[in-house]
Design a protein around this motif. Structure first.
Motif, PDB file in Angstrom:
ATOM      1  N   ARG A 145      87.241   5.746  72.449  1.00 43.31           N
ATOM      2  CA  ARG A 145      86.424   6.328  71.381  1.00 43.31           C
ATOM      3  C   ARG A 145      87.302   7.075  70.376  1.00 43.31           C
ATOM      4  N   LYS A 146      88.294   7.774  70.899  1.00 41.68           N
ATOM      5  CA  LYS A 146      89.184   8.494  69.979  1.00 41.68           C
ATOM      6  C   LYS A 146      89.995   7.522  69.130  1.00 41.68           C
ATOM      7  N   MET A 147      90.408   6.413  69.735  1.00 38.55           N
ATOM      8  CA  MET A 147      91.135   5.390  68.971  1.00 38.55           C
ATOM      9  C   MET A 147      90.240   4.824  67.866  1.00 38.55           C
ATOM     10  N   ALA A 148      88.996   4.534  68.225  1.00 36.16           N
ATOM     11  CA  ALA A 148      88.067   4.008  67.224  1.00 36.16           C
ATOM     12  C   ALA A 148      87.838   5.029  66.114  1.00 36.16           C
ATOM     13  N   GLY A 149      87.746   6.307  66.495  1.00 34.84           N
ATOM     14  CA  GLY A 149      87.586   7.349  65.489  1.00 34.84           C
ATOM     15  C   GLY A 149      88.776   7.444  64.560  1.00 34.84           C
ATOM     16  N   LEU A 150      89.974   7.293  65.120  1.00 30.79           N
ATOM     17  CA  LEU A 150      91.186   7.332  64.287  1.00 30.79           C
ATOM     18  C   LEU A 150      91.198   6.167  63.294  1.00 30.79           C
ATOM     19  N   THR A 261     100.135   0.605  69.687  1.00 30.11           N
ATOM     20  CA  THR A 261     100.162  -0.128  68.422  1.00 30.11           C
ATOM     21  C   THR A 261      99.134   0.434  67.456  1.00 30.11           C
ATOM     22  N   CYS A 262      97.954   0.765  67.961  1.00 26.26           N
ATOM     23  CA  CYS A 262      96.896   1.310  67.101  1.00 26.26           C
ATOM     24  C   CYS A 262      97.347   2.594  66.408  1.00 26.26           C
ATOM     25  N   VAL A 263      97.889   3.531  67.175  1.00 25.80           N
ATOM     26  CA  VAL A 263      98.305   4.808  66.586  1.00 25.80           C
ATOM     27  C   VAL A 263      99.477   4.606  65.631  1.00 25.80           C
ATOM     28  N   THR A 264     100.397   3.723  65.991  1.00 25.25           N
ATOM     29  CA  THR A 264     101.545   3.467  65.113  1.00 25.25           C
ATOM     30  C   THR A 264     101.100   2.872  63.782  1.00 25.25           C
ATOM     31  N   VAL A 265     100.199   1.908  63.819  1.00 24.55           N
ATOM     32  CA  VAL A 265      99.686   1.302  62.586  1.00 24.55           C
ATOM     33  C   VAL A 265      99.014   2.364  61.720  1.00 24.55           C
ATOM     34  N   CYS A 266      98.216   3.225  62.344  1.00 21.02           N
ATOM     35  CA  CYS A 266      97.538   4.278  61.585  1.00 21.02           C
ATOM     36  C   CYS A 266      98.529   5.239  60.935  1.00 21.02           C
ATOM     37  N   LEU A 267      99.598   5.585  61.646  1.00 23.25           N
ATOM     38  CA  LEU A 267     100.595   6.493  61.076  1.00 23.25           C
ATOM     39  C   LEU A 267     101.342   5.832  59.919  1.00 23.25           C
ATOM     40  N   PHE A 268     101.632   4.552  60.039  1.00 25.94           N
ATOM     41  CA  PHE A 268     102.268   3.850  58.916  1.00 25.94           C
ATOM     42  C   PHE A 268     101.335   3.826  57.705  1.00 25.94           C
ATOM     43  N   GLN A 269     100.025   3.694  57.934  1.00 24.93           N
ATOM     44  CA  GLN A 269      99.080   3.725  56.825  1.00 24.93           C
ATOM     45  C   GLN A 269      99.031   5.108  56.188  1.00 24.93           C
ATOM     46  N   VAL A 270      99.119   6.160  57.005  1.00 23.93           N
ATOM     47  CA  VAL A 270      99.161   7.516  56.450  1.00 23.93           C
ATOM     48  C   VAL A 270     100.377   7.682  55.554  1.00 23.93           C
ATOM     49  N   CYS A 271     101.509   7.161  56.003  1.00 27.95           N
ATOM     50  CA  CYS A 271     102.720   7.228  55.167  1.00 27.95           C
ATOM     51  C   CYS A 271     102.509   6.495  53.839  1.00 27.95           C
TER      52      CYS A 271
END
Length: 800
Positions: A145-150, A261-271
């Motif tokens: 759920r937290k991953m989906a929220g991110l 992979t999910c968190v890494t992709v999200c962080l690259f998008q933040v950058c």
């Protein structure tokens, strides 16, 4: 998580309430959905009372609908274009009363909150009723759920950035138009400037809001990274440690790879969002621009989180092992071994681009004589998706070898610490560089400690070290573990022993068998859980037949020759002599059980119940069978064909019922060979050799030999090379002297010293090449165990 996203994840029953809410006129669900991020960030409560704010929000709402309409035009979504155009026309009625629109939207948001609160309350009540066994699954669901929220937050932020860019473009267009028109009317000029100022203020608020959203998103990402790195990854590493020594734990990395992979992709998008903000600032800025003030710190934090996650994402998926080894993590010099690394961040564009180098750790401890090794073979491989069954990014090293360095002599700092070769721990290291989208970081992974041997005779001791380390150590890099080795609490130790059987035979040790082992180690105790087993007791005491040598001998025998019988629970196995007698003496004649020898390494024997002429139970035990025996005749065929001579020299199989009361043929019948009787291929190994008659109250029974037979006596085979009984008379004294040369056997039970009848026992030589051995020969007793025994009267010989 945004309120709208939470509403969309509610159970079906509550989603129905949401649909009923939006059946009303006032706020179309489509508008609520497509503009959800923007709608939830506005101050509708204040706007319902503040005309100027309400007018600004009304105008921005229409602009957002135009933007959404343009997107549908580009995507050629005809129906959505029509609906958005109709919704915008309907909202035009609020042109003069924008506060009414703000109040309407506020009402819908509050009703949503009521539905959401009811759903969350019911969910909390339901979670309170969940059983303890489901906690792990619940944690994973919470993480999902937290991953989906991110992911949803990132999508909303992406939309916000687009809206921010369009707002800035709108201001720039109107500002440039205002400069070009050169308005003379002061009132009109003032009104235009007010509109421009309002747009600037709105743009500034949007920039602040966007930066705040980025900060919140990084907070969520950091929380997830802490869960992944400090809990999920640590739990996996511990499971892998236990799996290396036989535990049936799940060590699949696919789920962790998905999360990393999910968190890494999200962080690259933040950058990328931060870079976009910098680009917008380059086009337009003003005093106290929040992007200029906050963007550097946010970028640094995003990079730090990304680096931390990536450094933890490089792991050893399959620990070093030899093809024919006893288990992983035991390596032999000049023998090939394999090992596999994996990057838990899966980017297809990196396939074959990241090179992994393998080497031995250079951080050798300061121990005199500590050896050093070089790795030979293909030491560089690319991370790729073709060598993984699941499509992960792996580097599979399959043909590596170790060679000892002949110079160096090891450390010299701590000369009082002495480690054997099989207590030395070494670590294999892997290095690579992650480079993507201008971001670069060096990654390192290391294996669990390995033991390096040079001779196959060291493998058993080396595996004992691997068992002990991975059972107890919480530090996978503690290579001086055996310099101050801890004891193993009995619960952990017993569990580890069970894993050995489970991994080798698919059947572990139940509580009863474990308790018999505990009895062997600690004696009779009320609670074994408070006891511990020392490293020396496990693998050093009573050398060479240490506890581990004894246990491992049983394990090898069972896996090689008795796996089916063990898996079917036909072998009781770990039961002491005393316990065996207590179990059998209450059973009917012919009841027998199978147990492992406590004094012959890798031996198995059976005991059965006979009945004396007085009706008393008499327990008899045969000499243990070892791998030499079992390699030539299956154990079930020994049980099937075993015979003794009863009165009248009639051969009889005394084994009738497997404990507690299963008929022998019912228990073992499915394993029998098709041929029986004289056609049995195993009869040639089973020949009558010698019959003894034991009598009470004879001079022989009171002779010095009776002392040697106090714990049970083995019977002597005929040593005639032809395998036939001798014809000549043999003097009792001569036979007595010959039998005294055999060692005392604590595993054999004898006859009751008050037995009145003579017992004829027929001894069978099981194999042609065992003519010089005695099936009832004495066992040695390497452990400090007390066995209950009975006096065995001195025998007379009768040859047939």
């Amino acid at each position: 998580m945004a309120q709208w996203d939470k509403l969309r994840q509610m159970p079906v029953g509550y989603q129905q309430q949401l649909h009923e809410l939006y059946d009303r006129d006032g706020l179309p669900m489509d508008v609520r959905h497509y503009l959800s991020a923007w709608i939830e960030k506005q101050e509708w409560k204040r706007a319902a009372r503040d005309y100027d704010l309400a007018m600004v929000l009304f105008q921005v709402l229409l602009e957002n609908l135009d933007i959404q309409h343009s997107r549908f035009v580009q995507e050629e979504l005809f129906l959505q274009q029509h609906n958005i155009r109709r919704y915008k026309q309907n909202f035009q009625r609020y042109q003069d009363e924008p506060c009414d629109l703000a109040g309407t939207i506020l009402w819908f948001l509050e009703k949503e909150k009521e539905i959401l609160d009811r759903a969350e309350l019911d969910q909390q009540v339901q979670l309170l009723n969940v059983e303890q066994e489901a906690m792990e699954t619940s944690c994973q669901q919470d993480l999902e759920r937290k991953m989906a929220g991110l992911r949803n937050d990132v999508q909303c932020l992406e939309h916000t950035i687009i809206c921010l860019e369009e707002q800035q473009d709108e201001f720039d267009f109107k500002y440039q138009t205002h400069k070009m028109e050169a308005v003379v009317d002061e009132a009109l000029k003032k009104k235009q400037l007010q509109v421009l100022q309002m747009l600037v203020n709105n743009l500034n608020e949007c920039r602040k809001s966007t930066l705040s959203d980025i900060k919140k998103l990084l907070d969520r990402a950091e929380d997830l990274i802490n869960l992944l790195v400090n809990k999920e990854l640590v739990d996996w590493q511990r499971r892998q440690q236990k799996a290396c020594i036989g535990a049936p734990d799940d060590v699949c990395l696919d789920q962790l790879e998905k999360w990393f992979t999910c968190v890494t992709v999200c962080l690259f998008q933040v950058c990328e969002f931060l870079n976009k903000l910098e680009e917008l600032v380059g086009k337009m800025s003003y005093d106290n621009d929040p992007v200029k003030a906050q963007k550097p710190a946010l970028k640094k934090r995003a990079d730090t989180l990304l680096e931390s996650l990536l450094k933890s994402s490089f792991v050893v998926e399959t620990q070093p092992s030899m093809p024919q080894g006893k288990g992983p993590l035991v390596l032999r010099t000049n023998v090939q071994f394999s090992v596999k690394t994996r990057l838990l961040v899966k980017f297809p564009e990196l396939n074959h681009s990241m090179k992994v180098d393998v080497s031995m750790s250079r951080e050798a401890p300061s121990i005199k004589g500590y050896r050093r090794f070089n790795i030979l073979g293909t030491k560089t491989k690319a991370l790729n998706m073709t060598e993984s069954h699941s499509g992960g990014m792996v580097a599979d090293f399959r043909h590596l070898t170790l060679k000892e360095q002949k110079s160096g002599g090891g450390g010299k700092g701590i000369s009082d610490i002495s480690l054997s070769v099989t207590e030395e721990l070494h670590i294999i290291c892997f290095n690579t560089v992650f480079e993507l989208k201008g971001f670069s970081v060096e990654l390192q992974a290391s294996s669990l400690p390995v033991v390096i041997i040079s001779n196959s005779s060291q493998q058993q001791s080396a595996w004992a070290s691997i068992l002990w380390f991975n059972m107890l150590s919480q530090d996978p890099k503690d290579i001086v573990f055996f310099a101050n080795v801890p004891a193993a609490p009995w619960p952990q130790f017993g569990e580890m022993l069970s894993w050995q059987f489970l991994s080798a035979t698919k059947r572990g040790l139940d509580d009863a068998r474990l308790q018999m082992i505990a009895l062997k180690l600690f004696g009779k105790q009320q609670n074994y859980d408070i006891f511990s087993v020392s490293w020396s007791k496990f693998t050093k005491e009573n050398s060479p037949d240490t506890f581990w040598v004894w246990f491992d001998g049983i394990l090898v025998m069972v896996k090689t020759y008795l796996e089916d019988l063990w898996s079917e629970d036909l072998i009781m196995g770990f039961v002491s002599k005393g316990r065996e007698k207590l179990l059998l003496k209450k059973k009917q004649r012919g009841t027998f059980l199978l147990r492992f020898s406590e004094s012959v390494v890798g031996g198995i024997t059976f005991s059965w119940v006979d009945i004396t002429h007085t009706g008393e139970p008499d327990i008899k035990t045969v000499q243990p069978f070892t791998k030499t025996d079992l390699s030539q005749i299956p154990f079930h065929e020994i049980i099937r064909n075993f015979q003794i001579l009863e009165a009248g020299n009639v051969p009889e199989n005394p084994l009738l019922y497997l404990y507690p009361n299963t008929p022998k043929d019912q228990a073992f019948g499915k394993y029998y060979s098709e041929k029986t009787g004289d056609d049995s291929p195993y009869l040639k190994y089973i020949k009558t050799k010698l019959v003894f008659v034991s009598k009470e109250n004879t001079p022989e029974a009171r002779s010095p030999m009776s002392c040697d037979m106090a714990h049970g006596e083995g019977l002597e085979p005929n040593n005639d090379p032809c395998g036939e009984a001798a014809e000549q008379e043999v003097e009792p004294q001569l036979l007595q002297l010959q039998m005294e040369t055999y060692l005392h056997d604590p595993m054999l039970s004898g006859l009751d010293e008050h037995q009145e009848n003579d017992l004829l026992m027929c001894l069978h030589n099981t194999f042609n090449n065992l003519e010089e051995t005695d099936l009832y020969q004495e066992e040695s007793e390497p452990f400090d165990l007390n066995f209950m025994g009975t006096n065995f009267p001195a025998p007379q010989s009768i040859f047939h």
